[in-house]
Design an enzyme around this catalytic site. Sequence first.
Site, mmCIF file in Angstrom:
data_model
loop_
_atom_site.group_PDB
_atom_site.id
_atom_site.type_symbol
_atom_site.label_atom_id
_atom_site.label_comp_id
_atom_site.label_asym_id
_atom_site.label_seq_id
_atom_site.Cartn_x
_atom_site.Cartn_y
_atom_site.Cartn_z
ATOM 1 N N GLU A 125 0.802 -1.222 0.000
ATOM 2 C CA GLU A 125 0.000 0.000 0.000
ATOM 3 C C GLU A 125 0.838 1.276 0.000
ATOM 4 O O GLU A 125 0.747 2.113 0.898
ATOM 5 C CB GLU A 125 -0.959 0.002 1.188
ATOM 6 C CG GLU A 125 -1.955 -1.134 1.140
ATOM 7 C CD GLU A 125 -3.074 -1.008 2.174
ATOM 8 O OE1 GLU A 125 -2.989 -0.139 3.057
ATOM 9 O OE2 GLU A 125 -4.045 -1.775 2.068
ATOM 10 N N GLU A 154 -5.240 -8.582 0.643
ATOM 11 C CA GLU A 154 -5.990 -8.263 1.865
ATOM 12 C C GLU A 154 -7.460 -8.059 1.535
ATOM 13 O O GLU A 154 -7.793 -7.476 0.493
ATOM 14 C CB GLU A 154 -5.483 -6.969 2.538
ATOM 15 C CG GLU A 154 -4.166 -7.099 3.243
ATOM 16 C CD GLU A 154 -3.691 -5.795 3.870
ATOM 17 O OE1 GLU A 154 -4.525 -4.976 4.306
ATOM 18 O OE2 GLU A 154 -2.463 -5.596 3.911
HETATM 19 C C1 BGP Z 1 -4.486 -1.961 5.392
HETATM 20 C C2 BGP Z 1 -3.118 -2.321 5.924
HETATM 21 C C3 BGP Z 1 -3.133 -3.314 7.037
HETATM 22 C C4 BGP Z 1 -4.308 -3.216 7.978
HETATM 23 C C5 BGP Z 1 -5.629 -2.952 7.267
HETATM 24 C C6 BGP Z 1 -6.774 -2.610 8.184
HETATM 25 O O1 BGP Z 1 -4.458 -0.654 4.910
HETATM 26 O O2 BGP Z 1 -2.298 -2.827 4.890
HETATM 27 O O3 BGP Z 1 -1.879 -3.272 7.665
HETATM 28 O O4 BGP Z 1 -4.068 -2.398 9.046
HETATM 29 O O5 BGP Z 1 -5.504 -1.935 6.323
HETATM 30 O O6 BGP Z 1 -6.726 -1.277 8.552
HETATM 31 P P1 BGP Z 1 -7.147 -0.741 9.960
HETATM 32 O O7 BGP Z 1 -6.256 -1.444 10.922
HETATM 33 O O8 BGP Z 1 -6.912 0.724 9.909
HETATM 34 O O9 BGP Z 1 -8.563 -1.060 10.145
#
Ligand code: BGP
Length: 473
Positions: free
Chosen positions: A166, A375
């Site tokens: 990301e 993800e």
């Molecule tokens: C993505 C990241 C992750 C994770 C996920 C959920 O952007 O790659 O590392 O954190 O989001 O986000 P959050 O923890 O803000 O809900």
Amino acid sequence: QLKPFPKDFLWGSASAAYQIEGAPFEDGKKASVWDNFVRIPGKTFKGTNGDIAVDHYHRYKEDVALMKEMGLKSYRFSIAWSRVLPDGRGQVNEAGLKFYEDLIDTLLLNGIEPIVTLYHWDLPQALQDLYGGWESREIIADFVNYAAVLFDAFRGKVKYWVSLNEQNVFTNQGWAIATHPPGKKNLKLFYQVNHHANLVNAAVINKFHDLKMPGQIGPSFAYTPQYALDSDPMNVLAAENAEEMYSHFWMDVYLYGEYPIVAMNRLREQGLAPEFEAGDAALLKSAHPDFLGVNYYQSATNAWNPIEGGVGATGFNTTGKKGTTKESGVPGLHKKVQNPFVDRTNWDWEIDPEGLRIALRRITSRYRIPIMITENGLGEYDQLIEGEVHDDYRIAYLESHVKAIKEAISDGATVIGYHTWSYTDLLSWLNGYQKRYGFVYVDQDETMKGSLKRIPKASYYWYQHVIKTNADE
Ligand code: BGP
């Protein structure tokens, strides 16, 4: 009749080093920028940090045993740069490298494909101090050197590599809106840092291919497909603007080796365009990812936002209360509005499985590249009641997204794997331990004094069945 998932489909799950490992200064590891950033008051939810996280560093065997029991095919995790190279460059820390070697060997022994993310945001603090980290072109050589250490160590063992996680998120949050380290608000610098990250991504992909590494490499992009609120042409234009500035601005560079024309014109007019040096354009053109990693959580809906008197704020919900997101937008470009057709999580993330099908199709049509979903998941409050977690809402979310992938495959997309976020519960960068994503509940909260006990949730058994049947039932 929908096509079945490919037989060798990678049914996986994901994590990132800082969010699970703990042990920030053990066995020779030195600080990353996150180890320091979380200590600045007010930066994270109730000051939570990853000092212990879910103690994966000491409990990885237990975590892998649960993966094996579940039947997981692949596990995506990241390597902490400052564990392997504590100063970001120079001497390799053998103990740090050994941790990942043991993890990888344990995964392989249990028939689980390791998928390694080289960079999930935890830059060695030493490089930030030395030359401003991503702000300097020196990062290109250091990053390639770091990657080469790992390529050499895990050649033949690790087949799938993610270059940068990301880039659009860590550059934006780090240099445009100041919510991640180094916490700056400087748009010109943001576009320059992002340009350096593009050069790093290209250089590391080329290095991988030059070394004739067996396997595949690609970046993971946080893709939020942009919609128009309705067919008012100005709202449609707003959605086009958002897609150009927030999606094509990254994916075109990854896959065409060029920034998109409309976006660059706009940045030049505003004096924000990144500075190119000799060789940059050729480097971007020369790199060819083997797949595009896609992190998909939600879509976004847009309406026109006038230059005069428009909304200029960035709005994030870090309260965990539905409906508290403030208006956000860029005057003359777009503003983000609520999609009236979809539901939202308690953090106001819009739940839109159809958006995943649309995302996969848009990427396929524009870039013709295999996709690995790196993800996808639902962050919610989970309740542990009499030793069980009935996360039916998570099952519903994941099930509808799996269906969307199946439809996209039938539409013609090549999707090689699906990695849910996340495997165990873990630290949410800004939302602490209360916003949970895992299949496996971990007894940890904002006091950071939990027992760290692992408890499979209902979704764990649901995914076990999906994997067993290849989502055929
Ligand atoms: C993505 C990241 C992750 C994770 C996920 C959920 O952007 O790659 O590392 O954190 O989001 O986000 P959050 O923890 O803000 O809900």
